[in-house]
Design a protein around this motif. Sequence first.
Motif, PDB file in Angstrom:
ATOM      1  N   ASN A   8       0.830  -1.205   0.000  1.00 31.04           N
ATOM      2  CA  ASN A   8       0.000   0.000   0.000  1.00 31.04           C
ATOM      3  C   ASN A   8       0.863   1.253   0.000  1.00 31.04           C
ATOM      4  OD1 ASN A   8      -2.376  -1.438  -0.035  1.00 31.04           O
ATOM      5  ND2 ASN A   8      -2.646  -1.393   2.172  1.00 31.04           N
ATOM      6  N   GLU A  12       0.888   4.166  -2.796  1.00 36.04           N
ATOM      7  CA  GLU A  12       0.692   5.560  -2.415  1.00 36.04           C
ATOM      8  C   GLU A  12       1.869   6.421  -2.870  1.00 36.04           C
ATOM      9  OE1 GLU A  12      -0.072   8.114   1.632  1.00 36.04           O
ATOM     10  OE2 GLU A  12      -0.682   6.007   1.588  1.00 36.04           O
ATOM     11  N   GLN A  15       1.593   7.123  -6.544  1.00 35.00           N
ATOM     12  CA  GLN A  15       0.561   8.122  -6.823  1.00 35.00           C
ATOM     13  C   GLN A  15       1.052   9.531  -6.509  1.00 35.00           C
ATOM     14  OE1 GLN A  15      -2.605   6.596  -4.397  1.00 35.00           O
ATOM     15  NE2 GLN A  15      -3.447   5.309  -6.029  1.00 35.00           N
TER      16      GLN A  15
END
Length: 75
Positions: A8, A12, A15
């Motif tokens: 995760n 992240e 992004q």
Amino acid sequence: MMAMGWKNLNIEYQQVKQKNDDFKRELEPAYARIRDLKQRLFGKKTEKGVTKRDSSGKYYHTEPPPGLAWMDAAS
């Protein structure tokens, strides 16, 4: 469970990195315009006459700008 957290975080990170790259691309034209306007306002170094350093390391122009020749005579 620990591997899921790292996955995760990596997603992240990707992004956020993409958003940052998008913002940089968005700002490029603005920075180019600022550079252009600064060059128009202040000119290029080569257009400002020859500069030299004296023994103290300070820069001075060897050619006065037009209309300011009287300054050389005073100094």
